[in-house]
Scaffold this active site. Structure first.
Site, mmCIF file in Angstrom:
data_model
loop_
_atom_site.group_PDB
_atom_site.id
_atom_site.type_symbol
_atom_site.label_atom_id
_atom_site.label_comp_id
_atom_site.label_asym_id
_atom_site.label_seq_id
_atom_site.Cartn_x
_atom_site.Cartn_y
_atom_site.Cartn_z
ATOM 1 N N ARG A 127 32.616 17.478 27.224
ATOM 2 C CA ARG A 127 31.468 16.704 26.522
ATOM 3 C C ARG A 127 30.022 17.286 27.060
ATOM 4 O O ARG A 127 28.868 17.519 26.391
ATOM 5 C CB ARG A 127 31.269 15.355 27.446
ATOM 6 C CG ARG A 127 29.935 14.802 27.263
ATOM 7 C CD ARG A 127 29.857 13.280 27.536
ATOM 8 N NE ARG A 127 29.426 12.993 28.901
ATOM 9 C CZ ARG A 127 30.257 11.956 29.777
ATOM 10 N NH1 ARG A 127 30.252 10.904 29.106
ATOM 11 N NH2 ARG A 127 29.160 11.655 30.904
ATOM 12 N N LYS B 252 24.957 14.261 26.196
ATOM 13 C CA LYS B 252 24.061 13.955 27.596
ATOM 14 C C LYS B 252 22.459 14.311 27.994
ATOM 15 O O LYS B 252 22.907 15.737 29.024
ATOM 16 C CB LYS B 252 24.625 14.035 28.709
ATOM 17 C CG LYS B 252 24.537 13.085 29.762
ATOM 18 C CD LYS B 252 25.780 12.437 31.109
ATOM 19 C CE LYS B 252 25.581 12.266 31.946
ATOM 20 N NZ LYS B 252 25.534 10.659 31.921
ATOM 21 N N GLU C 165 24.245 0.314 23.893
ATOM 22 C CA GLU C 165 24.416 0.755 25.575
ATOM 23 C C GLU C 165 23.335 0.403 26.503
ATOM 24 O O GLU C 165 21.953 0.465 26.133
ATOM 25 C CB GLU C 165 24.732 2.271 26.141
ATOM 26 C CG GLU C 165 23.847 2.876 25.312
ATOM 27 C CD GLU C 165 24.754 4.853 25.886
ATOM 28 O OE1 GLU C 165 25.208 4.516 26.673
ATOM 29 O OE2 GLU C 165 24.144 5.617 25.106
HETATM 30 N N1 PLP Z 1 25.721 5.991 28.967
HETATM 31 C C1 PLP Z 1 24.696 6.824 29.960
HETATM 32 C C2 PLP Z 1 23.864 6.795 28.169
HETATM 33 C C3 PLP Z 1 25.042 7.311 30.772
HETATM 34 O O1 PLP Z 1 24.354 7.481 31.005
HETATM 35 C C4 PLP Z 1 26.682 7.591 30.680
HETATM 36 C C5 PLP Z 1 26.471 7.893 32.414
HETATM 37 O O2 PLP Z 1 27.282 9.336 32.634
HETATM 38 C C6 PLP Z 1 27.485 6.414 30.602
HETATM 39 C C7 PLP Z 1 27.293 6.100 29.684
HETATM 40 C C8 PLP Z 1 28.276 6.534 31.137
HETATM 41 O O3 PLP Z 1 29.192 7.560 30.367
HETATM 42 P P1 PLP Z 1 30.750 8.387 31.917
HETATM 43 O O4 PLP Z 1 31.711 6.919 32.034
HETATM 44 O O5 PLP Z 1 31.011 9.415 31.347
HETATM 45 O O6 PLP Z 1 29.858 8.299 33.109
HETATM 46 C C1 COI Z 2 26.345 8.748 35.071
HETATM 47 O O1 COI Z 2 27.263 7.504 35.636
HETATM 48 O O2 COI Z 2 26.662 9.851 36.016
HETATM 49 C C2 COI Z 2 25.210 8.822 34.764
HETATM 50 O O3 COI Z 2 25.195 10.592 34.403
HETATM 51 C C3 COI Z 2 24.454 7.768 35.113
HETATM 52 C C4 COI Z 2 23.149 8.284 35.444
HETATM 53 C C5 COI Z 2 21.964 6.354 35.424
HETATM 54 C C6 COI Z 2 23.215 8.203 36.438
#
Ligand code: PLP
Ligand code: COI
Length: 340
Positions: free
Chosen positions: A82, A184, A220
């Site tokens: 990612r 991200k 989301e």
């Molecule tokens: N959506 C957003 C906007 C996020 O910042 C995060 C955090 O990383 C997620 C979803 C969840 O992603 P992950 O499960 O890869 O941490």
């Molecule tokens: C994560 O879950 O790792 C994120 O980056 C989300 C953030 C809002 C802390």
């Protein structure tokens, strides 16, 4: 190795400086080999690309102490992929393949004393990030970059731990169609600050963003994806090109199918149908699975039958299975757990 003497069970989701971090620099068209350092400070030129045009992206993953006292990280290869995708979209040079996971391992190993003990409810949050460092004044990509990873022990992302959240349907958009919602990028979070501060002032825990083109579909929150459970126990998650492809959500879909024998659907979710779901949760590395009790749309309250006291039954099963895999209580699918 002796653990730090911290009040592990009462940590919030905050930054606490740990001993070592990883730093690698990109210059003259190549990344250097990178190394650990004790220096937590970054000194930048006043005109650095990241400061002027926000050329930066980041990742988030966690290290866990398992029941049998190993230290593991969860699917770091997906964070590496990612970050690679984020870099391509932001004109940041990609890291050499494998460097990301190797650096994560080094940082966790070097800060072993900060990895919270099994059963404490805390974990070690790992934050990789890349940013443009050299002076840039015309709008263009930087020529020089820094990749860093620090880690910090954390407790629950939402105050109150597993208590169901109240979510506000936001009037702001998080991502444009064909924009950067699927990567991200730091800029996605900068623009969410005003909406989240406002939502908190109004007593909400998080914002639900709708699709910016039609404002009829669920996207989301500012930091997590949604999962819903239908009244007949199907797990449904929104599909959209402008949400972050959550590693937790992708893992949960497999957990629901393979471990719990549930039907799963990744599809467009109309806001209109949210009232018909039985359970709702937010999922992400920081959020883990945080139950949602209520969604409020301009004063209209949509309350899930799971209520405001505890997680819904299916949400709880998903939570127990995912954390069971992460903490070594349940056997993980091949490749999900990387031992430090
Ligand atoms: N959506 C957003 C906007 C996020 O910042 C995060 C955090 O990383 C997620 C979803 C969840 O992603 P992950 O499960 O890869 O941490
Ligand atoms: C994560 O879950 O790792 C994120 O980056 C989300 C953030 C809002 C802390």
């Amino acid at each position: 190795m002796e653990k730090k003497n911290l009040d592990w069970s009462n940590l919030g989701f905050g930054y606490r400086q740990t001993e070592q971090r990883y730093v690698s620099n990109y210059k003259d068209g190549a990344w250097d080999n990178g190394a650990l350092t004790e220096d937590a400070t970054i000194v930048l030129n006043e005109c650095a690309g990241v400061l002027q045009y926000a050329q930066t992206c980041f990742e988030g993953l966690k290290a866990y102490t398992t029941q049998d006292n190993r230290i593991v990280v969860f699917r770091p290869d997906l964070n590496e992929q990612r970050m690679h995708d984020s870099c391509l979209r932001l004109e940041i040079p990609a890291l050499p393949k494998g460097r990301f996971v190797e650096a994560v391992k080094q940082v966790v190993k070097a800060n072993e004393a900060y990895v919270p003990p099994y059963g404490s409810g805390a974990t070690l949050y790992i934050r990789p990030y890349i940013f443009g460092t050299n002076p840039v004044i015309g709008v263009k990509p930087a020529d020089e970059y820094q990749f860093r990873i620090f880690c910090t022990p954390v407790g629950p992302y939402f105050k109150g731990g597993a208590k169901p959240l109240t979510i506000k349907v936001s009037d702001f958009d998080r991502a444009a169609p064909h924009g950067t919602g699927h990567i991200k990028a730091g800029l996605n979070y900068a623009m969410s600050l005003y909406p989240i501060v406002t939502a908190h002032e109004e007593g909400y825990d998080e914002n639900m963003y709708l699709d910016p083109a039609t404002r009829t579909k669920v996207e989301e929150t500012g930091g997590a994806n949604f999962i819903f459970v239908t009244k007949d126990n199907k797990v449904v998650t929104p599909k959209s090109d402008s949400i972050l492809p959550s590693i937790t959500r992708r893992s949960l879909m497999i957990v629901a199918q393979k471990y719990l024998g549930l039907e799963v659907e990744e599809r467009e979710v109309l806001f209109e149908e949210v009232k018909d779901f039985a359970e709702c949760g937010l999922c992400g590395t920081a959020a883990v699975i945080s139950p949602v009790g209520k969604i409020v749309n301009h004063g209209e309250e949509l309350c899930f039958s799971s209520g405001m006291e505890k997680m819904g039954t299916i949400t709880q099963k998903l939570y127990d299975t995912l954390t069971g895999i992460q903490m070594g209580r349940l056997e993980a699918p091949e490749g999900w757990i990387v031992e430090i």
